[in-house]
Design a protein around this motif. Sequence first.
Motif, PDB file in Angstrom:
ATOM      1  N   ASN A 194       0.817  -1.211   0.000  1.00  0.00           N
ATOM      2  CA  ASN A 194       0.000   0.000   0.000  1.00  0.00           C
ATOM      3  C   ASN A 194       0.853   1.263   0.000  1.00  0.00           C
ATOM      4  OD1 ASN A 194      -3.153  -0.276   0.381  1.00  0.00           O
ATOM      5  ND2 ASN A 194      -2.232  -2.028   1.375  1.00  0.00           N
ATOM      6  N   VAL A 247       0.503   3.935  -2.997  1.00  0.00           N
ATOM      7  CA  VAL A 247       0.202   5.343  -2.716  1.00  0.00           C
ATOM      8  C   VAL A 247       1.311   6.242  -3.257  1.00  0.00           C
ATOM      9  CG1 VAL A 247      -0.019   7.052  -0.871  1.00  0.00           C
ATOM     10  CG2 VAL A 247      -1.276   4.897  -0.728  1.00  0.00           C
ATOM     11  N   ALA A 290     -10.893  -0.311   2.967  1.00  0.00           N
ATOM     12  CA  ALA A 290      -9.898   0.611   3.497  1.00  0.00           C
ATOM     13  C   ALA A 290      -8.832   0.924   2.461  1.00  0.00           C
ATOM     14  CB  ALA A 290      -9.256   0.015   4.757  1.00  0.00           C
ATOM     15  N   GLN A 291      -8.389  -0.095   1.727  1.00  0.00           N
ATOM     16  CA  GLN A 291      -7.379   0.132   0.693  1.00  0.00           C
ATOM     17  C   GLN A 291      -7.928   1.008  -0.427  1.00  0.00           C
ATOM     18  OE1 GLN A 291      -6.118  -3.036  -2.140  1.00  0.00           O
ATOM     19  NE2 GLN A 291      -4.087  -2.741  -1.236  1.00  0.00           N
ATOM     20  N   ALA A 297     -10.396   3.144  -0.241  1.00  0.00           N
ATOM     21  CA  ALA A 297     -10.610   4.498   0.271  1.00  0.00           C
ATOM     22  C   ALA A 297      -9.299   5.260   0.357  1.00  0.00           C
ATOM     23  CB  ALA A 297     -11.275   4.427   1.649  1.00  0.00           C
ATOM     24  N   LEU A 298      -8.235   4.582   0.789  1.00  0.00           N
ATOM     25  CA  LEU A 298      -6.928   5.237   0.901  1.00  0.00           C
ATOM     26  C   LEU A 298      -6.411   5.670  -0.470  1.00  0.00           C
ATOM     27  CD1 LEU A 298      -4.353   6.014   2.473  1.00  0.00           C
ATOM     28  CD2 LEU A 298      -3.560   3.660   2.136  1.00  0.00           C
ATOM     29  N   ILE A 299      -6.400   4.743  -1.424  1.00  0.00           N
ATOM     30  CA  ILE A 299      -5.873   5.049  -2.752  1.00  0.00           C
ATOM     31  C   ILE A 299      -6.731   6.116  -3.435  1.00  0.00           C
ATOM     32  CG2 ILE A 299      -5.393   4.108  -5.042  1.00  0.00           C
ATOM     33  CD1 ILE A 299      -4.821   1.427  -3.685  1.00  0.00           C
ATOM     34  N   ALA A 342      -8.721   8.417  -2.041  1.00  0.00           N
ATOM     35  CA  ALA A 342      -8.591   9.721  -1.389  1.00  0.00           C
ATOM     36  C   ALA A 342      -7.279  10.395  -1.772  1.00  0.00           C
ATOM     37  CB  ALA A 342      -8.676   9.565   0.124  1.00  0.00           C
ATOM     38  N   VAL A 343      -6.185   9.621  -1.780  1.00  0.00           N
ATOM     39  CA  VAL A 343      -4.882  10.184  -2.164  1.00  0.00           C
ATOM     40  C   VAL A 343      -4.911  10.659  -3.613  1.00  0.00           C
ATOM     41  CG1 VAL A 343      -2.460   9.605  -2.595  1.00  0.00           C
ATOM     42  CG2 VAL A 343      -3.559   8.868  -0.473  1.00  0.00           C
TER      43      VAL A 343
END
Length: 393
Positions: free
Chosen positions: A25, A29, A233-234, A236-238, A240-241
């Motif tokens: 991750n 990112v 979660a993964q 959402a993280l990618i 959002a970034v």
Amino acid sequence: MNVIVLVARREFTARLRTRAFLISNIVIVAAVVVGLVLASALSGSSTTAATNVGLVGPASSLSATLTHTGEAAGVPIDPIDLPDEARAKADIQSGSVDAALVPDGHEHYRVLTKTSLDEKVAGVLGAAVKQQALANVLVAQGVDPAQLAVATSAAGITVTSLTPPDPQKGQRIGLAYTAVVLLYATLLMFGMYVAMGVVEEKANRVVELLLSTIRPLELLWGKVIGIGLVGLAQLALIGAVAVITATATGLITIGGTAVAVFGSALGWYVLGFVFFAVLYAAAASMVSRQEDLNSTTMPLTLLVIAMFAVAQACVQHPDGDLSNTLSWIPPFSTVLMPIRIAAGVTGTAQIVGTIALMLVACLAMSLLAARIYRRSILQTGTKMSWRDALARS
């Protein structure tokens, strides 16, 4: 319900804390940020550089005309006065100027260049020379070119488009394609994680110990929810970034649309994951070895690939008949609805309707998968086919 929560928490924390997951991750990112920054830098440096044109002797009278003609044509020209042809040739050889206009008779010029001259630049030079010649003829006839320009300034055309182009179409396509790729990769990856987890517990006989204290469906739903939350979660993280970086670098100027597409991708991931995860779990319960897993999960994998292929075909034409029709059919709506939302070609009724249909499909697949899983999870030895599993269910 408490048992399902415990199983889900175990799956979530176990996978979230693995070094491979954390490192992958971080790499993803970092790649997203670097890629978007580079894309922004490259797109910002795509402006057309001015062409340096030397004007030898009397040709300097063309300076203003060249500048205005180049601006009108979108070909910037930077005129430079030069004393003679020898200096022009020397500057061309050294690269100080790209071309030079040398007088060659009345209202005629030779263009010197090192190798070849760009067609657009040549067109601007020719137009400027003709415009200057016309102005000289008008002056000789007693006509003021400035007054003539004012008198004819109202002449022109106005273009009225019956279907105006969307100025943000490129950004919308980019958002849609990004959402499709993320959904495709996440559904395929975490669906297989569910399947591999089921087979691993079955091969190690851990499932027999677990089912001595909990029910099969509690184990099934705990695993699906836990792994699904990791995928969410993964994603959402990618996502959002990507949205924050693209907005900050100026690659995206339609922030509201980007947030809407991002939110819809998360929502459709949840529905799509439930649809496929329970089926992947059922497929894994039919086999006892990892080597046999591909034979039972292949139909599901092919369906995910088919969804991605259809989405690829619909990205450029989100309002076409194919997109409009298949977006109502689960599970194709999982990848097609974010595309239509990004393009702004769907309404509230279709969004609500497709979600309702997808919920019904998820319920139906959950009931079917639960029957197969409950009857197959403790079976060992020979792998079971889908036909046998459906017959037994």
